[in-house]
Design a protein around this motif. Structure first.
Motif, mmCIF file in Angstrom:
data_model
loop_
_atom_site.group_PDB
_atom_site.id
_atom_site.type_symbol
_atom_site.label_atom_id
_atom_site.label_comp_id
_atom_site.label_asym_id
_atom_site.label_seq_id
_atom_site.Cartn_x
_atom_site.Cartn_y
_atom_site.Cartn_z
ATOM 1 N N ILE A 183 0.873 -1.170 0.000
ATOM 2 C CA ILE A 183 0.000 0.000 0.000
ATOM 3 C C ILE A 183 0.910 1.220 0.000
ATOM 4 C CG2 ILE A 183 -1.752 1.294 1.264
ATOM 5 C CD1 ILE A 183 -2.635 -1.385 2.475
ATOM 6 N N ARG A 184 0.656 2.118 -0.939
ATOM 7 C CA ARG A 184 1.471 3.334 -1.069
ATOM 8 C C ARG A 184 0.526 4.526 -1.072
ATOM 9 N NH1 ARG A 184 5.533 3.175 -5.681
ATOM 10 N NH2 ARG A 184 7.152 3.554 -4.177
ATOM 11 N N TYR A 217 7.408 2.033 5.577
ATOM 12 C CA TYR A 217 8.477 2.939 5.171
ATOM 13 C C TYR A 217 7.917 4.334 4.940
ATOM 14 C CZ TYR A 217 10.299 -1.655 3.970
ATOM 15 O OH TYR A 217 10.665 -2.968 4.015
ATOM 16 N N ARG A 218 8.779 5.312 5.109
ATOM 17 C CA ARG A 218 8.458 6.687 4.760
ATOM 18 C C ARG A 218 9.601 7.220 3.922
ATOM 19 N NH1 ARG A 218 9.088 11.532 8.756
ATOM 20 N NH2 ARG A 218 9.391 13.083 7.150
ATOM 21 N N ALA A 219 9.281 7.896 2.829
ATOM 22 C CA ALA A 219 10.312 8.523 2.014
ATOM 23 C C ALA A 219 11.073 9.513 2.886
ATOM 24 C CB ALA A 219 9.687 9.232 0.818
ATOM 25 N N VAL A 220 12.385 9.490 2.822
ATOM 26 C CA VAL A 220 13.222 10.338 3.663
ATOM 27 C C VAL A 220 12.814 11.802 3.495
ATOM 28 C CG1 VAL A 220 15.577 11.122 4.117
ATOM 29 C CG2 VAL A 220 15.144 8.721 3.591
ATOM 30 N N GLY A 221 12.416 12.406 4.609
ATOM 31 C CA GLY A 221 12.034 13.807 4.605
ATOM 32 C C GLY A 221 10.749 14.113 3.855
ATOM 33 N N GLY A 222 10.022 13.087 3.448
ATOM 34 C CA GLY A 222 8.846 13.305 2.616
ATOM 35 C C GLY A 222 7.537 12.952 3.282
ATOM 36 N N THR A 223 6.512 12.927 2.470
ATOM 37 C CA THR A 223 5.162 12.661 2.957
ATOM 38 C C THR A 223 4.584 11.375 2.372
ATOM 39 O OG1 THR A 223 4.172 13.976 1.179
ATOM 40 C CG2 THR A 223 4.703 15.136 3.234
ATOM 41 N N GLU A 224 5.396 10.605 1.679
ATOM 42 C CA GLU A 224 4.939 9.351 1.076
ATOM 43 C C GLU A 224 5.270 8.182 2.005
ATOM 44 O OE1 GLU A 224 5.184 6.915 -3.112
ATOM 45 O OE2 GLU A 224 6.780 8.304 -2.625
ATOM 46 N N PHE A 225 4.288 7.302 2.185
ATOM 47 C CA PHE A 225 4.442 6.112 3.007
ATOM 48 C C PHE A 225 4.178 4.877 2.158
ATOM 49 C CE2 PHE A 225 3.596 9.415 6.038
ATOM 50 C CZ PHE A 225 4.247 9.043 7.196
ATOM 51 N N VAL A 226 4.860 3.782 2.505
ATOM 52 C CA VAL A 226 4.657 2.500 1.835
ATOM 53 C C VAL A 226 4.614 1.424 2.918
ATOM 54 C CG1 VAL A 226 5.622 0.802 0.236
ATOM 55 C CG2 VAL A 226 5.906 3.247 -0.236
ATOM 56 N N ALA A 227 3.601 0.573 2.832
ATOM 57 C CA ALA A 227 3.492 -0.562 3.750
ATOM 58 C C ALA A 227 3.567 -1.839 2.933
ATOM 59 C CB ALA A 227 2.171 -0.509 4.509
ATOM 60 N N MET A 228 4.293 -2.828 3.464
ATOM 61 C CA MET A 228 4.420 -4.136 2.819
ATOM 62 C C MET A 228 3.972 -5.193 3.819
ATOM 63 S SD MET A 228 5.822 -3.318 -0.136
ATOM 64 C CE MET A 228 6.599 -4.741 -0.836
ATOM 65 N N LEU A 229 3.090 -6.087 3.378
ATOM 66 C CA LEU A 229 2.557 -7.144 4.225
ATOM 67 C C LEU A 229 2.697 -8.469 3.511
ATOM 68 C CD1 LEU A 229 0.815 -8.100 6.687
ATOM 69 C CD2 LEU A 229 -1.177 -7.703 5.232
ATOM 70 N N GLU A 230 3.287 -9.446 4.205
ATOM 71 C CA GLU A 230 3.440 -10.783 3.663
ATOM 72 C C GLU A 230 2.974 -11.776 4.715
ATOM 73 O OE1 GLU A 230 6.957 -13.701 1.890
ATOM 74 O OE2 GLU A 230 7.415 -11.631 2.420
ATOM 75 N N LEU A 231 2.111 -12.699 4.305
ATOM 76 C CA LEU A 231 1.597 -13.736 5.200
ATOM 77 C C LEU A 231 1.989 -15.105 4.661
ATOM 78 C CD1 LEU A 231 -2.026 -12.356 5.621
ATOM 79 C CD2 LEU A 231 -0.224 -12.308 7.344
#
Length: 99
Positions: A6-7, A42-56
């Protein structure tokens, strides 16, 4: 096995709120220690973008929907999201290394 990503981007004023909600969710996961789950944020360094990774692992049910802090994280993201709500994207794992 698949991975869900999810980004999304949030308003600058919401970065700290979202980061705090992420920290709370991971503290709850560390306390609960569910098996068969790999989750990273994760968050982009100094930015406003987030990324989540999920593995089951195969056959493992996602514990996040039943956790209050995960619901709070989703609500915080929804409050600060810029643009369209994030849509989970599924990827097939072609290779993975944990050394």
């Amino acid at each position: 096995m698949s991975v869900v990503m999810i980004r999304y981007q949030v308003a600058e004023d919401g970065v700290e709120d979202v980061a705090g909600a992420v920290e709370a969710a991971f503290a709850a996961l560390a306390s609960r220690r569910p098996e068969g789950l790999r989750y990273s944020y994760y968050r982009a360094v100094g930015g406003t973008e987030f990324v989540a990774m999920l593995e089951l692992d195969e056959g493992v049910e996602n514990p996040l929907p039943g956790m209050g802090v995960a619901q709070e994280l989703r609500a915080t993201v929804a409050k600060w999201i810029v643009g369209e709500p994030p849509a989970p994207q599924t990827f097939d794992v072609l290779g993975s290394y944990a050394g």
